[in-house]
Design a protein around this motif. Structure first.
Motif, PDB file in Angstrom:
ATOM      1  N   ARG A 197      -3.057 -28.249  31.147  1.00 45.30           N
ATOM      2  CA  ARG A 197      -1.780 -27.976  31.688  1.00 45.30           C
ATOM      3  C   ARG A 197      -1.018 -27.301  30.439  1.00 45.30           C
ATOM      4  N   THR A 198       0.107 -27.110  30.444  1.00 37.79           N
ATOM      5  CA  THR A 198       0.984 -26.668  29.272  1.00 37.79           C
ATOM      6  C   THR A 198       2.328 -27.603  29.235  1.00 37.79           C
ATOM      7  N   TRP A 199       2.672 -27.704  27.910  1.00 36.38           N
ATOM      8  CA  TRP A 199       3.980 -28.664  27.616  1.00 36.38           C
ATOM      9  C   TRP A 199       4.828 -27.651  27.013  1.00 36.38           C
ATOM     10  N   ASP A 200       6.123 -27.956  27.012  1.00 41.16           N
ATOM     11  CA  ASP A 200       7.286 -27.512  26.445  1.00 41.16           C
ATOM     12  C   ASP A 200       7.176 -27.360  25.040  1.00 41.16           C
ATOM     13  N   LEU A 201       6.343 -28.451  24.342  1.00 42.07           N
ATOM     14  CA  LEU A 201       6.407 -28.376  22.811  1.00 42.07           C
ATOM     15  C   LEU A 201       4.881 -28.685  22.531  1.00 42.07           C
ATOM     16  N   VAL A 202       4.078 -28.188  21.682  1.00 39.52           N
ATOM     17  CA  VAL A 202       2.842 -28.280  21.081  1.00 39.52           C
ATOM     18  C   VAL A 202       3.230 -28.770  19.909  1.00 39.52           C
ATOM     19  N   LEU A 203       2.676 -29.852  19.181  1.00 40.71           N
ATOM     20  CA  LEU A 203       2.992 -30.123  17.744  1.00 40.71           C
ATOM     21  C   LEU A 203       1.555 -30.556  17.098  1.00 40.71           C
ATOM     22  N   ILE A 204       1.316 -29.900  16.080  1.00 41.17           N
ATOM     23  CA  ILE A 204       0.335 -30.157  15.030  1.00 41.17           C
ATOM     24  C   ILE A 204       1.035 -30.506  13.746  1.00 41.17           C
ATOM     25  N   LYS A 205       0.851 -31.442  12.971  1.00 44.12           N
ATOM     26  CA  LYS A 205       1.316 -31.902  11.616  1.00 44.12           C
ATOM     27  C   LYS A 205       0.401 -32.624  10.826  1.00 44.12           C
TER      28      LYS A 205
ATOM     29  N   ARG B 144       6.052 -23.467  25.838  1.00 46.60           N
ATOM     30  CA  ARG B 144       7.239 -22.518  25.434  1.00 46.60           C
ATOM     31  C   ARG B 144       7.148 -22.652  23.623  1.00 46.60           C
ATOM     32  N   TYR B 145       7.088 -24.020  23.252  1.00 48.49           N
ATOM     33  CA  TYR B 145       7.186 -24.016  21.551  1.00 48.49           C
ATOM     34  C   TYR B 145       5.871 -24.473  21.278  1.00 48.49           C
ATOM     35  N   LEU B 146       5.855 -23.965  19.966  1.00 48.49           N
ATOM     36  CA  LEU B 146       4.620 -24.556  19.257  1.00 48.49           C
ATOM     37  C   LEU B 146       4.971 -24.749  17.754  1.00 48.49           C
ATOM     38  N   LEU B 147       4.857 -25.946  17.289  1.00 45.94           N
ATOM     39  CA  LEU B 147       5.562 -26.195  15.824  1.00 45.94           C
ATOM     40  C   LEU B 147       4.164 -26.695  15.144  1.00 45.94           C
ATOM     41  N   VAL B 148       4.001 -25.920  13.986  1.00 47.32           N
ATOM     42  CA  VAL B 148       2.902 -26.153  13.070  1.00 47.32           C
ATOM     43  C   VAL B 148       3.441 -26.747  11.821  1.00 47.32           C
ATOM     44  N   CYS B 149       3.023 -27.689  11.075  1.00 49.01           N
ATOM     45  CA  CYS B 149       3.414 -28.330   9.980  1.00 49.01           C
ATOM     46  C   CYS B 149       2.386 -28.749   9.012  1.00 49.01           C
TER      47      CYS B 149
END
Length: 207
Positions: free
Chosen positions: A106-114, A138-143
């Motif tokens: 499925r998809t999520w509003d935010l995918v995070l990998i840190k 919608r959003y992908l946050l890569v840290c």
């Protein structure tokens, strides 16, 4: 559980267990809260998220404070960390798996990998990039640690366990429906809320 790479076995085993003790504290939670509030300042409302390589959930706990009621999922390779995650997440929301093996259903509003891409065997990054993209609603946050050219760095006395590169640039080149929204840097010397010299990139999926 069989693994495709030495790096996976490294984090699933004793070193990953020891990491838990070094990275669970109220101070870290406060730093993560400040970090994520800044990194997600340009994002619209979020109802769901998943973190790839969540460890014991210090980032997810900070996100829960920022977005009360946020539906949260996690992917984690280390069994001890998975047990901790299941203390505050629904058990079926915690996926005990390598990020190399996880295929989002499925998809999520935010995918995070840190702080996770830096520890993945570079030969397998494309597969992980595709999984991150597939899960992004919608959003992908890569840290991660940033370098304009790929570098291998000795990590706590171990070779081939930490790699720096332009992860965001590679993801954007591979998945053209992602657009860069915001980016920034968090300094380990910050007097209030230090992070480990992480460069973050917030991307949004279009189309």
């Amino acid at each position: 559980m069989p693994y495709k790479t030495e790096q996976e076995a490294f984090w699933a085993g004793e070193f990953g267990d020891d990491y838990i003790g070094r990275n669970s504290s109220a101070k870290l939670l406060a730093s993560n809260l400040a970090f994520l509030a800044k990194a997600l300042a340009a994002a619209q409302s979020l109802d769901s998220c998943i973190e790839f390589g969540a460890n014991v959930g210090m980032n997810l706990q900070a996100l829960r404070l920022l977005y009360p009621g946020l539906e949260q999922h996690a992917v984690e390779i280390n069994a001890a960390a998975v047990a901790e995650l299941r203390r505050f997440l629904a058990p079926d929301h915690v996926h005990h798996a390598s990020v190399l093996e996880f295929a989002p259903a499925r998809t999520w509003d935010l995918v995070l990998i840190k702080g996770v891409l830096i520890h993945i065997n570079p030969d397998w990054l494309g597969k992980v990039y595709d999984a991150l993209h597939a899960g992004t609603g919608r959003y992908l946050l890569v840290c991660e640690y940033y370098s304009p050219t790929p570098q291998a760095i000795t990590y706590r006395g171990h070779s081939d366990r930490l790699f720096k590169r332009d992860f965001c640039g590679e993801i954007l080149a591979r998945h053209r429906d992602l657009r860069l929204v915001d980016y920034g840097f968090a300094y380990r010397g910050d007097p209030k809320h230090p992070q480990d010299d992480i460069t973050w990139f917030l991307m949004e999926k279009h189309g």
